[in-house]
Design a protein around this motif. Structure first.
Motif, mmCIF file in Angstrom:
data_model
loop_
_atom_site.group_PDB
_atom_site.id
_atom_site.type_symbol
_atom_site.label_atom_id
_atom_site.label_comp_id
_atom_site.label_asym_id
_atom_site.label_seq_id
_atom_site.Cartn_x
_atom_site.Cartn_y
_atom_site.Cartn_z
ATOM 1 N N THR A 121 0.825 -1.206 0.000
ATOM 2 C CA THR A 121 0.000 0.000 0.000
ATOM 3 C C THR A 121 0.862 1.261 0.000
ATOM 4 O OG1 THR A 121 -1.734 -1.204 1.162
ATOM 5 C CG2 THR A 121 -1.854 1.204 1.215
ATOM 6 N N HIS A 122 0.523 2.156 -0.901
ATOM 7 C CA HIS A 122 1.197 3.450 -1.038
ATOM 8 C C HIS A 122 0.207 4.396 -1.722
ATOM 9 C CE1 HIS A 122 1.782 1.396 -4.872
ATOM 10 N NE2 HIS A 122 1.953 2.582 -5.426
ATOM 11 N N ASP A 123 0.609 5.653 -1.908
ATOM 12 C CA ASP A 123 -0.234 6.564 -2.671
ATOM 13 C C ASP A 123 0.637 7.370 -3.623
ATOM 14 O OD1 ASP A 123 0.859 8.625 -1.152
ATOM 15 O OD2 ASP A 123 -0.913 8.910 0.066
ATOM 16 N N THR A 157 -5.997 -2.883 -5.116
ATOM 17 C CA THR A 157 -6.818 -2.474 -3.982
ATOM 18 C C THR A 157 -6.689 -0.961 -3.861
ATOM 19 O OG1 THR A 157 -6.468 -4.602 -2.908
ATOM 20 C CG2 THR A 157 -7.231 -2.796 -1.513
ATOM 21 N N PRO A 202 -4.755 5.685 -1.100
ATOM 22 C CA PRO A 202 -3.846 4.544 -0.942
ATOM 23 C C PRO A 202 -4.267 3.376 -1.829
ATOM 24 C CG PRO A 202 -4.502 5.412 1.198
ATOM 25 C CD PRO A 202 -5.370 6.076 0.172
ATOM 26 N N HIS A 203 -3.266 2.727 -2.430
ATOM 27 C CA HIS A 203 -3.541 1.585 -3.296
ATOM 28 C C HIS A 203 -2.397 0.580 -3.221
ATOM 29 C CE1 HIS A 203 -1.548 4.683 -5.777
ATOM 30 N NE2 HIS A 203 -0.873 3.657 -6.276
ATOM 31 N N ALA A 204 -2.689 -0.658 -3.627
ATOM 32 C CA ALA A 204 -1.711 -1.744 -3.627
ATOM 33 C C ALA A 204 -1.981 -2.616 -4.844
ATOM 34 C CB ALA A 204 -1.822 -2.570 -2.345
#
Length: 115
Positions: A52-54, A71, A92-94
Protein backbone atom coordinates in the motif's frame (compact mmCIF):
# COMPACT_ATOMS: atom_id res chain seq x y z
CA UNK A 1 15.52 14.36 -28.34
CA UNK A 2 13.42 11.33 -27.45
CA UNK A 3 10.85 11.70 -24.69
CA UNK A 4 9.82 8.04 -24.79
CA UNK A 5 12.66 5.61 -24.09
CA UNK A 6 13.29 1.85 -23.97
CA UNK A 7 11.04 1.26 -26.98
CA UNK A 8 11.80 1.48 -30.69
CA UNK A 9 10.43 4.58 -32.36
CA UNK A 10 8.57 4.33 -35.68
CA UNK A 11 8.22 0.57 -35.18
CA UNK A 12 5.10 -1.41 -34.37
CA UNK A 13 5.73 -3.32 -31.13
CA UNK A 14 3.73 -5.50 -28.80
CA UNK A 15 4.06 -4.04 -25.30
CA UNK A 16 3.84 -7.51 -23.74
CA UNK A 17 7.07 -8.43 -25.55
CA UNK A 18 8.99 -5.64 -23.79
CA UNK A 19 8.82 -7.17 -20.30
CA UNK A 20 9.06 -10.78 -19.14
CA UNK A 21 7.58 -12.41 -16.07
CA UNK A 22 10.46 -13.64 -13.90
CA UNK A 23 9.96 -16.21 -11.11
CA UNK A 24 9.45 -14.48 -7.75
CA UNK A 25 9.97 -10.98 -9.16
CA UNK A 26 8.35 -7.72 -10.10
CA UNK A 27 9.91 -6.48 -13.35
CA UNK A 28 9.50 -2.90 -14.54
CA UNK A 29 10.58 -0.88 -17.56
CA UNK A 30 10.18 2.90 -17.61
CA UNK A 31 9.03 4.26 -20.95
CA UNK A 32 8.67 7.94 -19.98
CA UNK A 33 9.13 10.02 -16.87
CA UNK A 34 9.02 13.76 -16.26
CA UNK A 35 7.22 16.22 -14.00
CA UNK A 36 3.95 15.75 -15.90
CA UNK A 37 3.73 12.01 -16.59
CA UNK A 38 5.24 8.62 -15.87
CA UNK A 39 4.67 5.57 -18.10
CA UNK A 40 5.93 2.18 -16.89
CA UNK A 41 5.47 -1.40 -18.02
CA UNK A 42 5.29 -4.08 -15.33
CA UNK A 43 5.44 -7.88 -15.25
CA UNK A 44 4.46 -9.57 -11.96
CA UNK A 45 4.90 -13.20 -11.14
CA UNK A 46 1.93 -14.81 -9.41
CA UNK A 47 1.86 -13.83 -5.73
CA UNK A 48 4.17 -10.82 -6.14
CA UNK A 49 2.98 -7.46 -4.88
CA UNK A 50 3.61 -3.79 -4.29
CA UNK A 51 2.36 -2.83 -0.83
CA UNK A 52 0.00 0.00 0.00
CA UNK A 53 1.20 3.45 -1.04
CA UNK A 54 -0.23 6.56 -2.67
CA UNK A 55 0.69 8.96 -5.44
CA UNK A 56 0.41 12.70 -6.02
CA UNK A 57 -0.97 11.96 -9.51
CA UNK A 58 -3.86 10.00 -10.94
CA UNK A 59 -2.66 6.50 -11.84
CA UNK A 60 -4.27 4.64 -14.74
CA UNK A 61 -3.53 0.93 -15.11
CA UNK A 62 -4.23 -1.19 -18.16
CA UNK A 63 -3.73 -4.94 -17.82
CA UNK A 64 -2.16 -6.43 -20.94
CA UNK A 65 -2.00 -10.12 -19.95
CA UNK A 66 -3.35 -12.11 -17.01
CA UNK A 67 -5.18 -10.75 -13.96
CA UNK A 68 -4.06 -8.43 -11.19
CA UNK A 69 -5.73 -7.27 -8.00
CA UNK A 70 -5.58 -3.54 -7.42
CA UNK A 71 -6.82 -2.47 -3.98
CA UNK A 72 -7.83 1.19 -4.02
CA UNK A 73 -8.94 2.88 -0.83
CA UNK A 74 -9.45 -0.56 0.73
CA UNK A 75 -11.64 -1.87 -2.12
CA UNK A 76 -10.17 -4.72 -4.21
CA UNK A 77 -10.61 -4.69 -7.99
CA UNK A 78 -9.73 -7.68 -10.18
CA UNK A 79 -8.51 -6.25 -13.48
CA UNK A 80 -8.12 -8.60 -16.45
CA UNK A 81 -6.38 -8.32 -19.81
CA UNK A 82 -7.90 -5.51 -21.84
CA UNK A 83 -9.35 -3.72 -18.81
CA UNK A 84 -8.36 -0.36 -17.30
CA UNK A 85 -8.72 1.13 -13.80
CA UNK A 86 -7.98 4.67 -12.61
CA UNK A 87 -6.63 5.07 -9.08
CA UNK A 88 -7.18 8.67 -7.94
CA UNK A 89 -4.35 10.82 -6.63
CA UNK A 90 -3.90 10.68 -2.87
CA UNK A 91 -5.87 7.44 -2.41
CA UNK A 92 -3.85 4.54 -0.94
CA UNK A 93 -3.54 1.58 -3.30
CA UNK A 94 -1.71 -1.74 -3.63
CA UNK A 95 -1.08 -4.27 -6.42
CA UNK A 96 -1.04 -8.08 -6.23
CA UNK A 97 -0.48 -10.72 -8.89
CA UNK A 98 -3.53 -12.99 -8.74
CA UNK A 99 -1.68 -14.81 -11.52
CA UNK A 100 1.36 -13.85 -13.55
CA UNK A 101 0.37 -10.65 -15.33
CA UNK A 102 1.67 -7.71 -17.35
CA UNK A 103 0.34 -4.19 -17.15
CA UNK A 104 0.95 -0.60 -18.18
CA UNK A 105 0.93 2.20 -15.61
CA UNK A 106 0.39 5.82 -16.63
CA UNK A 107 0.57 8.43 -13.88
CA UNK A 108 -0.41 12.01 -14.62
CA UNK A 109 0.98 14.46 -12.07
CA UNK A 110 -0.49 17.86 -11.11
CA UNK A 111 2.88 19.59 -11.75
CA UNK A 112 2.35 18.98 -15.45
CA UNK A 113 -0.73 21.20 -15.55
CA UNK A 114 -0.89 24.95 -15.34
CA UNK A 115 -3.70 26.63 -13.45
Amino acid sequence: MKFIKNIDHETVVKLTDLVSVQPGQVVSKTLAQNKAVSVTLFAFDQGEEIGTHDSTGDAMVTVLEGTGRFTVGGTPHLVKAGETLVMPAGVPHAVYGEEAFKWLLTVVFPDGFES
